[in-house]
Every structure is written in structure tokens, then in C-alpha cells.
Design a protein around this motif. Structure first.
Motif, PDB file in Angstrom:
ATOM      1  N   ALA A  10       0.824  -1.213   0.000  1.00  0.00           N
ATOM      2  CA  ALA A  10       0.000   0.000   0.000  1.00  0.00           C
ATOM      3  C   ALA A  10       0.858   1.264   0.000  1.00  0.00           C
ATOM      4  O   ALA A  10       0.437   2.299  -0.518  1.00  0.00           O
ATOM      5  CB  ALA A  10      -0.944   0.004   1.189  1.00  0.00           C
ATOM      6  N   ASN A  11       2.063   1.176   0.541  1.00  0.00           N
ATOM      7  CA  ASN A  11       2.954   2.339   0.566  1.00  0.00           C
ATOM      8  C   ASN A  11       3.432   2.757  -0.821  1.00  0.00           C
ATOM      9  O   ASN A  11       3.943   3.860  -0.993  1.00  0.00           O
ATOM     10  CB  ASN A  11       4.174   2.063   1.448  1.00  0.00           C
ATOM     11  N   TYR A  12       3.288   1.892  -1.807  1.00  0.00           N
ATOM     12  CA  TYR A  12       3.813   2.151  -3.145  1.00  0.00           C
ATOM     13  C   TYR A  12       2.731   2.298  -4.208  1.00  0.00           C
ATOM     14  O   TYR A  12       3.041   2.519  -5.373  1.00  0.00           O
ATOM     15  CB  TYR A  12       4.769   1.021  -3.545  1.00  0.00           C
ATOM     16  N   LEU A  13       1.474   2.186  -3.828  1.00  0.00           N
ATOM     17  CA  LEU A  13       0.366   2.213  -4.787  1.00  0.00           C
ATOM     18  C   LEU A  13      -0.252   3.606  -4.852  1.00  0.00           C
ATOM     19  O   LEU A  13      -1.414   3.799  -4.541  1.00  0.00           O
ATOM     20  CB  LEU A  13      -0.676   1.164  -4.405  1.00  0.00           C
ATOM     21  N   LYS A  14       0.511   4.561  -5.305  1.00  0.00           N
ATOM     22  CA  LYS A  14       0.071   5.953  -5.274  1.00  0.00           C
ATOM     23  C   LYS A  14      -0.447   6.482  -6.606  1.00  0.00           C
ATOM     24  O   LYS A  14      -1.202   7.429  -6.641  1.00  0.00           O
ATOM     25  CB  LYS A  14       1.221   6.850  -4.788  1.00  0.00           C
ATOM     26  N   ASP A  15      -0.046   5.870  -7.708  1.00  0.00           N
ATOM     27  CA  ASP A  15      -0.504   6.394  -9.004  1.00  0.00           C
ATOM     28  C   ASP A  15      -1.247   5.301  -9.772  1.00  0.00           C
ATOM     29  O   ASP A  15      -1.109   4.116  -9.496  1.00  0.00           O
ATOM     30  CB  ASP A  15       0.673   6.933  -9.833  1.00  0.00           C
ATOM     31  N   ALA A  16      -2.052   5.733 -10.721  1.00  0.00           N
ATOM     32  CA  ALA A  16      -2.942   4.824 -11.461  1.00  0.00           C
ATOM     33  C   ALA A  16      -2.174   3.743 -12.218  1.00  0.00           C
ATOM     34  O   ALA A  16      -2.614   2.594 -12.274  1.00  0.00           O
ATOM     35  CB  ALA A  16      -3.820   5.619 -12.424  1.00  0.00           C
ATOM     36  N   GLU A  17      -1.035   4.088 -12.783  1.00  0.00           N
ATOM     37  CA  GLU A  17      -0.273   3.104 -13.559  1.00  0.00           C
ATOM     38  C   GLU A  17       0.259   1.985 -12.657  1.00  0.00           C
ATOM     39  O   GLU A  17       0.174   0.809 -13.004  1.00  0.00           O
ATOM     40  CB  GLU A  17       0.880   3.778 -14.288  1.00  0.00           C
ATOM     41  N   THR A  18       0.769   2.354 -11.501  1.00  0.00           N
ATOM     42  CA  THR A  18       1.274   1.348 -10.565  1.00  0.00           C
ATOM     43  C   THR A  18       0.150   0.449 -10.076  1.00  0.00           C
ATOM     44  O   THR A  18       0.299  -0.776 -10.013  1.00  0.00           O
ATOM     45  CB  THR A  18       1.964   2.034  -9.369  1.00  0.00           C
ATOM     46  N   VAL A  19      -0.992   1.040  -9.752  1.00  0.00           N
ATOM     47  CA  VAL A  19      -2.148   0.266  -9.315  1.00  0.00           C
ATOM     48  C   VAL A  19      -2.591  -0.685 -10.424  1.00  0.00           C
ATOM     49  O   VAL A  19      -2.870  -1.866 -10.164  1.00  0.00           O
ATOM     50  CB  VAL A  19      -3.305   1.195  -8.881  1.00  0.00           C
ATOM     51  N   HIS A  20      -2.626  -0.195 -11.642  1.00  0.00           N
ATOM     52  CA  HIS A  20      -3.035  -1.033 -12.781  1.00  0.00           C
ATOM     53  C   HIS A  20      -2.145  -2.266 -12.900  1.00  0.00           C
ATOM     54  O   HIS A  20      -2.644  -3.394 -13.022  1.00  0.00           O
ATOM     55  CB  HIS A  20      -2.986  -0.217 -14.076  1.00  0.00           C
ATOM     56  N   HIS A  21      -0.840  -2.070 -12.856  1.00  0.00           N
ATOM     57  CA  HIS A  21       0.084  -3.200 -12.989  1.00  0.00           C
ATOM     58  C   HIS A  21      -0.005  -4.148 -11.795  1.00  0.00           C
ATOM     59  O   HIS A  21       0.066  -5.369 -11.969  1.00  0.00           O
ATOM     60  CB  HIS A  21       1.519  -2.697 -13.168  1.00  0.00           C
ATOM     61  N   TYR A  22      -0.181  -3.587 -10.624  1.00  0.00           N
ATOM     62  CA  TYR A  22      -0.298  -4.405  -9.417  1.00  0.00           C
ATOM     63  C   TYR A  22      -1.535  -5.304  -9.497  1.00  0.00           C
ATOM     64  O   TYR A  22      -1.466  -6.505  -9.220  1.00  0.00           O
ATOM     65  CB  TYR A  22      -0.351  -3.496  -8.193  1.00  0.00           C
ATOM     66  N   LEU A  23      -2.664  -4.730  -9.884  1.00  0.00           N
ATOM     67  CA  LEU A  23      -3.896  -5.524  -9.994  1.00  0.00           C
ATOM     68  C   LEU A  23      -3.815  -6.534 -11.135  1.00  0.00           C
ATOM     69  O   LEU A  23      -4.316  -7.657 -11.017  1.00  0.00           O
ATOM     70  CB  LEU A  23      -5.101  -4.598 -10.172  1.00  0.00           C
ATOM     71  N   ALA A  24      -3.187  -6.154 -12.244  1.00  0.00           N
ATOM     72  CA  ALA A  24      -3.037  -7.076 -13.368  1.00  0.00           C
ATOM     73  C   ALA A  24      -2.180  -8.272 -12.968  1.00  0.00           C
ATOM     74  O   ALA A  24      -2.493  -9.417 -13.317  1.00  0.00           O
ATOM     75  CB  ALA A  24      -2.428  -6.355 -14.567  1.00  0.00           C
ATOM     76  N   ASP A  25      -1.104  -8.025 -12.250  1.00  0.00           N
ATOM     77  CA  ASP A  25      -0.255  -9.128 -11.784  1.00  0.00           C
ATOM     78  C   ASP A  25      -1.016 -10.025 -10.805  1.00  0.00           C
ATOM     79  O   ASP A  25      -0.890 -11.251 -10.862  1.00  0.00           O
ATOM     80  CB  ASP A  25       1.007  -8.592 -11.115  1.00  0.00           C
ATOM     81  N   ALA A  26      -1.804  -9.430  -9.933  1.00  0.00           N
ATOM     82  CA  ALA A  26      -2.589 -10.221  -8.983  1.00  0.00           C
ATOM     83  C   ALA A  26      -3.630 -11.064  -9.701  1.00  0.00           C
ATOM     84  O   ALA A  26      -3.873 -12.216  -9.334  1.00  0.00           O
ATOM     85  CB  ALA A  26      -3.258  -9.307  -7.964  1.00  0.00           C
ATOM     86  N   ALA A  27      -4.246 -10.509 -10.734  1.00  0.00           N
ATOM     87  CA  ALA A  27      -5.259 -11.245 -11.496  1.00  0.00           C
ATOM     88  C   ALA A  27      -4.650 -12.426 -12.242  1.00  0.00           C
ATOM     89  O   ALA A  27      -5.322 -13.431 -12.490  1.00  0.00           O
ATOM     90  CB  ALA A  27      -5.966 -10.306 -12.470  1.00  0.00           C
ATOM     91  N   ALA A  28      -3.380 -12.328 -12.573  1.00  0.00           N
ATOM     92  CA  ALA A  28      -2.702 -13.403 -13.309  1.00  0.00           C
ATOM     93  C   ALA A  28      -2.269 -14.557 -12.393  1.00  0.00           C
ATOM     94  O   ALA A  28      -1.903 -15.622 -12.890  1.00  0.00           O
ATOM     95  CB  ALA A  28      -1.490 -12.835 -14.035  1.00  0.00           C
TER      96      ALA A  28
END
Length: 63
Positions: A10-28
Motif C-alpha cells: 500500500a505504501n507504493y500504490l500511489k498512481d494509477a499506472e502502478t495500481v493497474h500493474h499491481y492488480l493485473a499481476d494479482a489477477a494473473a
């Protein structure tokens, strides 16, 4: 002995692009809970109550 703090994504999820990649990796991931845990991290990063995250996501995930 060196002390390390526990990692909190959560300390690193500050911008939309980072959140997008984080969620995409989790979905995979093969683990079913990975995406829900990722959404929890995103909710905490942006000050959204985690319980609200479940109200929004669980119906979409379960049905």
C-alpha cells in the motif's frame, strides 16, 4: 541484528499506472485470494475502508 520493517504494498500504490500493474499481476496469479488481497492493498493506499472494497468487489467476483 538488523531489524526490517514488514513490506506493505500500500505504501507504493500511489498512481494509477502502478495500481493497474499491481492488480493485473494479482489477477494473473493462480491463487483465488490474490486479487482480493491486492484490492485490499489498493483500498488501504487510498484511504478507502477495506469493507467497502468487499461490498463493491465480492458480487462481481462471486457471480
Amino acid at each position: 541484528m538488523t531489524k526490517c520493517r514488514e513490506f506493505d504494498a500500500a505504501n507504493y500504490l500511489k498512481d494509477a499506472e502502478t495500481v493497474h500493474h499491481y492488480l493485473a499481476d494479482a489477477a494473473a496469479e493462480d491463487e483465488a485470494d490474490a486479487l482480493l488481497e491486492a484490492w485490499e492493498d489498493v483500498a488501504r493506499a487510498h484511504g478507502t475502508p477495506v469493507s467497502l472494497c468487499y461490498v463493491i468487489l465480492l458480487p462481481a467476483v462471486c457471480y
